[in-house]
Design a protein around this motif. Structure first.
Motif, PDB file in Angstrom:
ATOM      1  N   ILE A 150       0.851  -1.197   0.000  1.00  0.00           N
ATOM      2  CA  ILE A 150       0.000   0.000   0.000  1.00  0.00           C
ATOM      3  C   ILE A 150       0.885   1.244   0.000  1.00  0.00           C
ATOM      4  O   ILE A 150       1.861   1.325   0.736  1.00  0.00           O
ATOM      5  CB  ILE A 150      -0.918   0.001   1.251  1.00  0.00           C
ATOM      6  N   GLU A 151       0.501   2.233  -0.790  1.00  0.00           N
ATOM      7  CA  GLU A 151       1.284   3.464  -0.865  1.00  0.00           C
ATOM      8  C   GLU A 151       0.550   4.700  -0.359  1.00  0.00           C
ATOM      9  O   GLU A 151       1.183   5.656   0.044  1.00  0.00           O
ATOM     10  CB  GLU A 151       1.753   3.698  -2.307  1.00  0.00           C
ATOM     11  N   THR A 152      -0.805   4.688  -0.393  1.00  0.00           N
ATOM     12  CA  THR A 152      -1.557   5.895  -0.050  1.00  0.00           C
ATOM     13  C   THR A 152      -2.551   5.629   1.082  1.00  0.00           C
ATOM     14  O   THR A 152      -2.875   4.481   1.394  1.00  0.00           O
ATOM     15  CB  THR A 152      -2.348   6.403  -1.270  1.00  0.00           C
ATOM     16  N   ARG A 153      -3.054   6.710   1.647  1.00  0.00           N
ATOM     17  CA  ARG A 153      -4.121   6.582   2.644  1.00  0.00           C
ATOM     18  C   ARG A 153      -5.350   5.916   2.036  1.00  0.00           C
ATOM     19  O   ARG A 153      -5.996   5.111   2.685  1.00  0.00           O
ATOM     20  CB  ARG A 153      -4.505   7.960   3.195  1.00  0.00           C
ATOM     21  N   PHE A 154      -5.667   6.249   0.778  1.00  0.00           N
ATOM     22  CA  PHE A 154      -6.773   5.589   0.102  1.00  0.00           C
ATOM     23  C   PHE A 154      -6.567   4.078   0.138  1.00  0.00           C
ATOM     24  O   PHE A 154      -7.477   3.323   0.473  1.00  0.00           O
ATOM     25  CB  PHE A 154      -6.898   6.071  -1.350  1.00  0.00           C
ATOM     26  N   GLY A 155      -5.389   3.620  -0.212  1.00  0.00           N
ATOM     27  CA  GLY A 155      -5.076   2.200  -0.183  1.00  0.00           C
ATOM     28  C   GLY A 155      -5.190   1.609   1.203  1.00  0.00           C
ATOM     29  O   GLY A 155      -5.668   0.480   1.383  1.00  0.00           O
ATOM     30  N   LEU A 156      -4.769   2.366   2.211  1.00  0.00           N
ATOM     31  CA  LEU A 156      -4.864   1.898   3.593  1.00  0.00           C
ATOM     32  C   LEU A 156      -6.324   1.729   4.012  1.00  0.00           C
ATOM     33  O   LEU A 156      -6.690   0.708   4.621  1.00  0.00           O
ATOM     34  CB  LEU A 156      -4.146   2.883   4.518  1.00  0.00           C
ATOM     35  N   PHE A 157      -7.178   2.686   3.660  1.00  0.00           N
ATOM     36  CA  PHE A 157      -8.608   2.552   3.971  1.00  0.00           C
ATOM     37  C   PHE A 157      -9.210   1.352   3.239  1.00  0.00           C
ATOM     38  O   PHE A 157     -10.017   0.613   3.797  1.00  0.00           O
ATOM     39  CB  PHE A 157      -9.378   3.827   3.595  1.00  0.00           C
TER      40      PHE A 157
END
Length: 166
Positions: free
Chosen positions: A128-135
């Motif tokens: 995962i690279e972004t907060r979007f990906g983390l969510f």
């Protein structure tokens, strides 16, 4: 007046959909816990598995760590092994209250994200690279464990009475 000014942005749609889905998943966790008699919340029907209670602790820790600590900066310090071995076996109301607090913290954190926030780096969370990906991963993780809970509930001789969806 420009018609696009009244249309929601992609970031707003993403935020709204994540919020809606996290709240939906929270109701499914609640349903799985509440369909069990109190004395079965911590039962492990299989020697190799978890209890529904320990999965709730794990999901709470997961959200508090990945969303709370990494994105919201809450300072939460995770003890992942304890999530699966906590011997206290607290009442369902107590663990559900903390789970719902974690979900609401997650909701508020998501609602605070604009496009730039969603695209912000998530730190060392490969792949995962972004907060979007983390969510996204947090919703998938939550959904995965709800499947486990459903199986455990059935193995313990109960039913969530949840209608099939999709």
């Amino acid at each position: 007046m420009d018609a696009s000014a009244s249309e929601p942005t992609l970031a707003t749609v993403v935020d709204d959909e994540f919020v809606r889905y996290f709240r939906h998943l929270a109701t499914r966790v609640e349903r799985a816990v509440r369909c069990l008699p109190r004395e079965k919340t911590w039962d492990k029907p299989f020697s190799f598995g978890n209890s529904v209670g320990h999965l709730v602790l794990h999901l709470t820790g997961n959200l508090n760590h990945f969303v709370g600590s990494i994105v919201a900066g809450t300072g939460y310090v995770r003890d992942r092994p304890q999530e699966f071995s906590d011997p206290r076996h607290e009442p369902a109301e107590a663990i559900l209250a903390r789970f719902h607090e974690a979900v609401e913290m997650t909701v508020k954190t998501i609602q605070a994200q604009d496009a730039s926030g969603l695209m912000s780096p998530a730190g060392a969370q490969m792949p995962i690279e972004t907060r979007f990906g983390l969510f996204l991963i947090c919703t998938a993780h939550l959904n995965n464990h709800i499947g486990q809970m459903s199986y455990l509930v059935q193995a313990l001789g109960h039913n969530t009475e949840e209608p099939p969806s999709w």
